[in-house]
Design an enzyme around this catalytic site. Structure first.
Site, PDB file in Angstrom:
ATOM      1  N   ASP A 104       0.834  -1.211   0.000  1.00 25.18           N
ATOM      2  CA  ASP A 104       0.000   0.000   0.000  1.00 25.18           C
ATOM      3  C   ASP A 104       0.869   1.261   0.000  1.00 25.18           C
ATOM      4  O   ASP A 104       0.537   2.255  -0.648  1.00 25.18           O
ATOM      5  CB  ASP A 104      -0.919   0.010   1.219  1.00 25.18           C
ATOM      6  N   GLU A 155      -2.508  -3.186  -9.083  1.00 28.28           N
ATOM      7  CA  GLU A 155      -1.268  -2.439  -9.247  1.00 28.28           C
ATOM      8  C   GLU A 155      -1.146  -1.869 -10.664  1.00 28.28           C
ATOM      9  O   GLU A 155      -0.051  -1.600 -11.151  1.00 28.28           O
ATOM     10  CB  GLU A 155      -0.049  -3.323  -8.951  1.00 28.28           C
TER      11      GLU A 155
END
Length: 268
Positions: free
Chosen positions: A139, A165
């Site tokens: 994160d 991602e």
């Protein structure tokens, strides 16, 4: 009216409401005295103190609460719109918001024959980041990259988080000639700015698929254009990752056959 209230602020709105209320009260008192026959010389000593004192005490208290409630509701609505349109972790648009905005732009660009570029960026081997540094570390990577991507894009550019991602860029009025510098900046930001996490540095790279909407390549829908960028991204990964690949009409045919070639760091 809403924009005016927000622009003026709570204090000035309450003050304005109070003054208007006093003025209306004085007007009403004057009319009543005219109707009932009260001498006008008695207006000031009788009506003015009542109108001013009572309203000056009551109106600010009531309007302060109501205006504050209105501003709070407006703030909550803005927060809800923000949450509905932007990814909370990275600060960029979420997938749905990006597609809605990009679809509208696509129709205008196609109708006016405007050139623009679409980039699909995927972080390489991101699973290893999560495995080695935990999901909080992953994160942290996404959060920093989101800020950095926003810093290097123009106000007219569109940026969204397309998947876990994956990031997607739409660059208006940007053709093949301008893309090279931008992709170099993207790779440089990712490669040269490692993420600090728990006294460690997390290094990541990215593969980028590129397609240009122009006279030679003008698919009928945004989905087809995204499919082109995805094909180019797939080829960049086959090339060894950490590189950019631009879509060409023959790219889909070579997806499962010929190995791509690289010239001066660019995949052909």
């Amino acid at each position: 009216m809403r924009k005016l209230i927000i622009k003026l602020g709570r204090f000035w709105v309450v003050l304005g409401i109070t003054l208007v209320s006093i003025l209306l009260s004085l007007t009403a008192a004057w009319v009543m005295m005219e109707v009932t026959g009260v001498p006008q010389q008695d207006f000031l000593p009788r009506a003015l103190p009542i109108a001013v004192i009572v309203l000056a005490l009551v109106v600010p208290l009531v309007s302060w609460y109501l205006v504050g409630l209105f501003i709070r509701v407006h703030s909550l609505e803005a927060e809800m719109r923000q949450l509905a349109s932007f990814d909370e972790l990275t600060g960029v648009r979420n997938r749905r918001s990006f597609l809605d905005l990009a679809s509208s732009y696509f129709e205008v660009a196609r109708r006016n024959q405007q050139v623009f570029s679409l980039l699909l960026l995927d972080l390489d081997h991101f699973k290893f980041v999560n495995d080695n540094h935990g999901h909080l570390g992953g994160d942290a990577v996404l959060r920093q990259l989101g800020r950095q991507f926003l810093d290097i894009t123009r106000k007219s550019d569109m940026l969204g988080r397309f998947g876990g991602e994956e990031f997607i860029f739409l660059l208006p009025e940007t053709g093949a000639d301008e893309l090279s510098h931008f992709t170099e900046r993207l790779h440089g930001v990712i490669r040269d700015d490692p993420i600090d996490w728990e006294e460690q540095q997390i290094h990541v790279t990215a593969s980028i698929g590129i397609t240009v909407f122009d006279q030679e390549n003008c698919p009928e829908s945004l989905n087809l254009l995204i499919k082109q960028a995805d094909d180019a991204l797939y080829r960049a990964k086959r090339e060894g990752r950490n590189c950019s690949c631009r879509y060409s009409p023959t790219l889909a045919q070579m997806r499962w056959s010929d190995e791509p070639k690289r010239v001066n760091g660019e995949t052909l």
